[in-house]
Design a protein around this motif. Sequence first.
Motif, PDB file in Angstrom:
ATOM      1  N   LEU A   1       0.833  -1.201   0.000  1.00  0.00           N
ATOM      2  CA  LEU A   1       0.000   0.000   0.000  1.00  0.00           C
ATOM      3  C   LEU A   1       0.868   1.251   0.000  1.00  0.00           C
ATOM      4  CD1 LEU A   1      -2.808   1.135  -0.009  1.00  0.00           C
ATOM      5  CD2 LEU A   1      -2.878   0.946   2.476  1.00  0.00           C
ATOM      6  N   ILE A   2       2.003   1.191   0.710  1.00  0.00           N
ATOM      7  CA  ILE A   2       2.934   2.314   0.677  1.00  0.00           C
ATOM      8  C   ILE A   2       3.415   2.538  -0.752  1.00  0.00           C
ATOM      9  CG2 ILE A   2       5.237   3.091   1.378  1.00  0.00           C
ATOM     10  CD1 ILE A   2       4.747   1.729   4.057  1.00  0.00           C
ATOM     11  N   GLY A   3       3.741   1.438  -1.453  1.00  0.00           N
ATOM     12  CA  GLY A   3       4.195   1.555  -2.831  1.00  0.00           C
ATOM     13  C   GLY A   3       3.141   2.165  -3.725  1.00  0.00           C
ATOM     14  N   LYS A   4       1.891   1.724  -3.582  1.00  0.00           N
ATOM     15  CA  LYS A   4       0.800   2.266  -4.403  1.00  0.00           C
ATOM     16  C   LYS A   4       0.595   3.746  -4.100  1.00  0.00           C
ATOM     17  CE  LYS A   4      -4.106   1.633  -5.495  1.00  0.00           C
ATOM     18  NZ  LYS A   4      -4.523   3.037  -5.279  1.00  0.00           N
ATOM     19  N   THR A   5       0.668   4.121  -2.827  1.00  0.00           N
ATOM     20  CA  THR A   5       0.484   5.517  -2.447  1.00  0.00           C
ATOM     21  C   THR A   5       1.583   6.394  -3.032  1.00  0.00           C
ATOM     22  OG1 THR A   5      -0.606   4.852  -0.395  1.00  0.00           O
ATOM     23  CG2 THR A   5       0.249   7.096  -0.501  1.00  0.00           C
ATOM     24  N   ASN A   6       2.828   5.916  -2.969  1.00  0.00           N
ATOM     25  CA  ASN A   6       3.933   6.692  -3.533  1.00  0.00           C
ATOM     26  C   ASN A   6       3.791   6.866  -5.040  1.00  0.00           C
ATOM     27  OD1 ASN A   6       5.198   7.142  -1.093  1.00  0.00           O
ATOM     28  ND2 ASN A   6       6.488   5.318  -1.232  1.00  0.00           N
TER      29      ASN A   6
ATOM     30  N   GLU B   1      -8.188   5.699  -8.720  1.00  0.00           N
ATOM     31  CA  GLU B   1      -7.002   4.855  -8.794  1.00  0.00           C
ATOM     32  C   GLU B   1      -5.747   5.516  -8.250  1.00  0.00           C
ATOM     33  OE1 GLU B   1      -7.104   1.556  -9.777  1.00  0.00           O
ATOM     34  OE2 GLU B   1      -9.208   2.076  -9.503  1.00  0.00           O
ATOM     35  N   LEU B   2      -5.725   6.856  -8.220  1.00  0.00           N
ATOM     36  CA  LEU B   2      -4.548   7.563  -7.715  1.00  0.00           C
ATOM     37  C   LEU B   2      -4.785   8.164  -6.346  1.00  0.00           C
ATOM     38  CD1 LEU B   2      -3.263   9.420 -10.917  1.00  0.00           C
ATOM     39  CD2 LEU B   2      -2.785   7.094 -10.132  1.00  0.00           C
ATOM     40  N   SER B   3      -5.782   7.657  -5.625  1.00  0.00           N
ATOM     41  CA  SER B   3      -6.053   8.169  -4.295  1.00  0.00           C
ATOM     42  C   SER B   3      -4.841   7.968  -3.408  1.00  0.00           C
ATOM     43  CB  SER B   3      -7.260   7.446  -3.686  1.00  0.00           C
ATOM     44  OG  SER B   3      -7.435   7.821  -2.335  1.00  0.00           O
ATOM     45  N   THR B   4      -4.488   9.011  -2.648  1.00  0.00           N
ATOM     46  CA  THR B   4      -3.362   8.913  -1.733  1.00  0.00           C
ATOM     47  C   THR B   4      -3.835   8.802  -0.281  1.00  0.00           C
ATOM     48  OG1 THR B   4      -3.232  11.334  -1.623  1.00  0.00           O
ATOM     49  CG2 THR B   4      -1.834  10.237  -3.232  1.00  0.00           C
TER      50      THR B   4
END
Length: 388
Positions: A10-15, A383-386
């Motif tokens: 999830l950290i990777g997706k957020t970054n 899809e780009l929600s942080t």
Amino acid sequence: MTRRLVSPSLIGKTNRSRVLKLLFENGPSSRAQLARALGVNRATIASILQPLVDDGTLIEGEAIAPSRSGGKPARPLWFNQAGAELGSVRMSSTRILAARIGMDGTIRTQGQRQIGPDWELSRIRDELLTLADECFEGHVLFGIGVAAAGMVDTTTGRILSVHLAPVLNGFAVVDELQAAFAVPVAIDHHPRVLALGDRWFGAGRGLERFASVYTGEALGIGFVHEGEVFRGVDGAGGEYGHMVVDMRGDRCMCGRTGCWETIATTGWLRAEAGRRGLPDAERADCASLVAAAGQGDARAAGLIRDYARNLAVGMANHEHMLASHNYIIHGDAATGGETMRALLQEYLAEFSPHRGEPPVVIVDPTDEDPVLLGGGGLVLSTELSTVV
């Protein structure tokens, strides 16, 4: 309340999401520029960017010569024009539109189908899937965003209620499109999707707070606050057209009395044009009335002023409650150009709280593009929600 650690995935997706959002907001950027904006070192930004380059999402541009202080030539990164695209669908009571959009906000192809509110739901479903297939088949999609008239449930992906086409009540649009294309699909209320189009690709780009106002057969407001579109639980709220502005007013199709839609839609405008004896009243719209007023027709000029005043009533109510300050006008009222913009600005300033600078009215005269672009914006926002 149980608190869970954020997983490495999830950290990777957020970054990744933060990097892609920066690119959308700032345009082509070098690794060094992105690292500075995110407050990370070069090694960290490289670990985030390289997978996006490897999978073809991003490509490197031509090298830019270093500054006089030296250093390596920078190679700005931008979205691969041959990479994944955004799918967009708009559903109303009378037609379905679909578009395939590049990551840069360019509409690559679009089409539409007329539908009837008296049709069987199966027939409408077939038209939707046929049109979507024509626009999307054979292309790699990042996802599909759906702008729907009426009330929606963003969690279940269903249209809950459409007053002008009850056949659509309960229609599971998201399930149908996900089954057909096997990509993420999101749905939201039409005015909020319009605001997302302005947020990512239009007049709201770079604004932290603004409201997108849709005018025409129906009325709606979608608004962005602190860079994010606002919605209630499961997509509730946003039914601005049905806020009551006159307890003794006309009966609305929703069953209530004195809704904003009873005094500021094209239906009201045409009925009022007929009452005032204007020619071709059944086809009257903002553009034709502004043109007639410009030729000296006092009745048309008076009606345009009343139309602007009635629209500003609902906009000012929003300003009193949420202070969006910037109002982007779409649809019928936008066709009135600077004449209508100035009138809306005048009345909105009069009706709003008098503190500091008055609210700003911006007119966007484009037709369906902002809504279709908003479908792409809905995909990006989902899809780009942080938010973690």
